[in-house]
Design an enzyme around this catalytic site. Sequence first.
Site, mmCIF file in Angstrom:
data_model
loop_
_atom_site.group_PDB
_atom_site.id
_atom_site.type_symbol
_atom_site.label_atom_id
_atom_site.label_comp_id
_atom_site.label_asym_id
_atom_site.label_seq_id
_atom_site.Cartn_x
_atom_site.Cartn_y
_atom_site.Cartn_z
ATOM 1 N N HIS A 28 0.813 -1.217 0.000
ATOM 2 C CA HIS A 28 0.000 0.000 0.000
ATOM 3 C C HIS A 28 0.846 1.265 0.000
ATOM 4 O O HIS A 28 0.406 2.308 -0.510
ATOM 5 C CB HIS A 28 -0.939 -0.018 1.214
ATOM 6 C CG HIS A 28 -2.053 -1.012 1.066
ATOM 7 N ND1 HIS A 28 -3.160 -0.775 0.302
ATOM 8 C CD2 HIS A 28 -2.207 -2.278 1.590
ATOM 9 C CE1 HIS A 28 -3.968 -1.827 0.342
ATOM 10 N NE2 HIS A 28 -3.411 -2.766 1.117
ATOM 11 N N ASP B 127 0.310 4.401 -2.429
ATOM 12 C CA ASP B 127 0.196 5.816 -2.042
ATOM 13 C C ASP B 127 1.143 6.693 -2.866
ATOM 14 O O ASP B 127 0.789 7.820 -3.261
ATOM 15 C CB ASP B 127 0.511 5.968 -0.557
ATOM 16 C CG ASP B 127 -0.550 5.304 0.322
ATOM 17 O OD1 ASP B 127 -1.640 5.006 -0.210
ATOM 18 O OD2 ASP B 127 -0.278 5.101 1.522
ATOM 19 N N GLU C 295 -8.691 5.213 -6.097
ATOM 20 C CA GLU C 295 -7.848 5.559 -7.237
ATOM 21 C C GLU C 295 -8.616 6.365 -8.275
ATOM 22 O O GLU C 295 -8.175 6.485 -9.418
ATOM 23 C CB GLU C 295 -7.274 4.277 -7.872
ATOM 24 C CG GLU C 295 -8.282 3.410 -8.594
ATOM 25 C CD GLU C 295 -8.983 2.408 -7.679
ATOM 26 O OE1 GLU C 295 -9.522 1.444 -8.187
ATOM 27 O OE2 GLU C 295 -8.984 2.628 -6.428
#
Length: 971
Positions: A861, A865, A891
């Site tokens: 993750h 990011d 997203e």
Amino acid sequence: MDQFKELIQSHQDWLAEHVQAQAKEHGFTELASTRAKEWLQSVNAITDVMVSVLDCCGLGGCPPSPDAEAPDDPVSLFAVEVSRRHRERGIGLAMFMSLLKFYRRSYGSLVRQEISDPFRKEEYSLFLTQFFDKVDIAQCVDWANAKDEEDLARLEAKHAAVTEERNRFLTLVESMNSSVFMLDEDLNIEAMNTTAASLLGIADDPGHLAYALNVASQVVTEDAATKVSLETALPWLFAGVNRSCHLGKGEQDCRFDVAAEADFETRHYTVSLSNLTNISYSYTGYTVVLDDITDRVHMERQLSRERNRAAHYLDVVGSIVVALDASASITLINKAGSEVLGYEEYELLGRNWVDIVIPLEQRDELKDYFYHIISEDIELDDEHINYVTTKGGEDRLISWKNRLIRNEGGLPIGILSSGTDVTEQRAMEETLAEKELWLRNTFVALDEAVFILTPDNVIIDANPAAESMFQMTNQEICDGSVEQLHVDRAHYVEFVEISKAAFARNETAQFEFTLRRSNGELFPSEHSVSLINGDDGRPLGIVSVIHDISRRKEAEQELKHSEEKFRRIFESIEEGYIVSDLNGDIEMVNPATCKLLGYEESELVGEDLGMLYSRQEERTGFKATVASKGSVRGYHLNASRKDGSTIVVEANAHLLFDREGIPVGMEGTFRDITARMEAEKILREREKQYRAFFENNHAIMLLVDPKTDVIVDANPAAANFYGYSVEEMRVMRMSQITAQSEEDIYKEMFKARDENRVYFIFEHLLASGEIRDVEVYSGPIMVQGTQLLYSVIHDVTERIRMEKDMKHMATTDALTGASNRHQFFQLSSQELKRSQRYGHDLCVLMLDIDYFKSINDSYGHQTGDVVLRALTVLAKTTLRETDLFGRLGGEEFAAILPETDMEAGLLVAERLRVELAKLTVQAKDNDVTFTVSIGVALASEKDVAIEDAINRADEALYKAKRTGRNRVEKN
């Protein structure tokens, strides 16, 4: 070898001088040439042969040939050619061989002088010996092989050519109309032509020039062997030669004119004397040629007399006369022209007229004018005027009459111009025209009506003021009788009688009269009527000036009313009014004076003004001030009332003058200010209280003059905050501590008004350079009669910073820095309303990262990011500042493009897709790339909310997902 080539090629002048010097020393120049040029040519020829030998054979020279009959080397060929050329000129072998020795010695001297290396010197000397030996051998062989028959035939042919050339020369000389004499060095006549014999009175037959000695001897003696000197035969010619020519060898030819008496008349000749040289250019005597110029001299004298007469005539006339050739060069100018231009005649003749006297700015124009005259393109009947510049730099205006000068064949060869100086005339004309224009302009510009009349009162002209006064056009007024302006016939007759009576007294008639406008309106007028007489005393016309005095009459009426009004004001004003003489005796008072002081008018008029002063020293000071200054205002005095009480009055007074300007009295006004003085005392006490409050308050306080922006006062708290002393701040302007532009300040003021705020948020600059956010509460305040702006200021820098941070957190996506969903929809809704209000296009983009879950699953993750932040940075860079970009969740992103149609929106979306596909994100040890799918839609006038357009873009986005991803689709 190259050194030797360079040596002989660079010293050819030296070699030629050296050879010629040896030839002269041994007497060879009497038979050979005396000209340095020919000696240099021979050295050049020998040097060229040497160079050829060096190029083909080197320093060893040409090898000897056993076949002496057919030499073919360069040296032998050169020697044979030179040998035969000299034989034809009659130069023998011995002389030629001797000359060759001079060349041999000169080249040898050059080597010995310039070459220091013994080996090179010997090598070069050996080459020269072999070269000149070869030349000598080839020369001798050629002379030995020469056949007498061939030489004889060649000499006979040469003799025939010489004889033919001599006969041609004799024929030419005999046929000349000029007298030709050939003299020896002692100026004895050796030969002459037929014309010369005729000059001596001798009959001679043509073709006997060679035997002229025998003919010339007949002048003095029958002895044919006796030479006749020029002095004996023609003493006047002999004297002229000795006087004008420097006789001697090598002297230049000379030329002079001489006169001689013959047959009771004077003949004039031009004499040309030249040196005679032989075949070797050696000096042998002189040639004298006489050209009879008697007719030309007579013509020149006649022409000179004619020119003198013409010049005298031209000098007598007052006009400028100048003659120019076709190139505009001055060939003649008379005395008047020289005087006007300030030049002597010799300073002008031969110089270009345009370049010397025409001002620079007119030269091109005048050159074109001359060109057209010579080309006969223009008529010359009209005068031509242009300026000329004198020698002293003064510009004069000349009026020209030009005529073309032609030669005997009728061809134009120049221009003859006659000019008159019209500078003063033109200046007078311009002055007169300017005066006439001034008079006309004055006539037109006058505010008073002016009429020009004939002696029988017919109107000739009227100015615009007259047209306006009578409400008639100039055409309607002119050519009619002045009677049309009068009330009736009786008025007109009275006007004429008044005018005639004044004219009879030689006076201008001045009177008031009632006239009538074209609309029938009557108005009072003031007349000034003058008679214009000519030089002979006859009347030429009448000038009538009319002034509409309607306003004056109205003013007089108004004045009458004003006097009545003044009397009412005088009696009703609340201020006291007193008039006195210089001794202080009261002459007039108004009712207010009586009321303020408690007296009746009869108790004051005629009394001394001093009775009204409670302090006599104040009266003395007041009178002295008025006497010195002429007037005084706002003077405070203590006045005594009839009941014995005292009041404080504020007095204004000034002196009264008679027509001669002598002071005769004083008048003034006063008012009771006792109550105001008490109020001011109370106000001063309050000011002290305010000052204590202002200076001891911990809040920042400023007093500012809004008209000048100057800080009038600042309390210690303000000085401590801004970093300046109180004294420094009292001379500063607010603009010095304001960190914002005037435009930003006005925006904040309007914003505060719209938000109903009583304070402003500004940025102020401290002395340290730090900028602080301040909250300013301002309001007007009266200080000593002046309205100032009172401001209380609070430092809210930290509060503003915290508010900005909180606003940023509330409107920005924390992860990516893009607008969050709430902020994006709020701003987008405003853009939709704006586009619908003004009818502009609005484009909506929806973006979604393809396979974003795989990126999270594969790299974690944190990498996901990083991808979201990288997408946001690139999108903001690609889009315009006016575009909106926000993260809607996960997203998924959206963009709003104001004033963008579908075609442009698709281009932006495609550019964004391509740039994102190129983007690489670093994730630990891996490079991560990704793609996006984009949907595009246009907002519509029917959209109730921005969500309607976003939903259509979202549908296009899912279409892109379904058809393969990494693509752009439109709704």
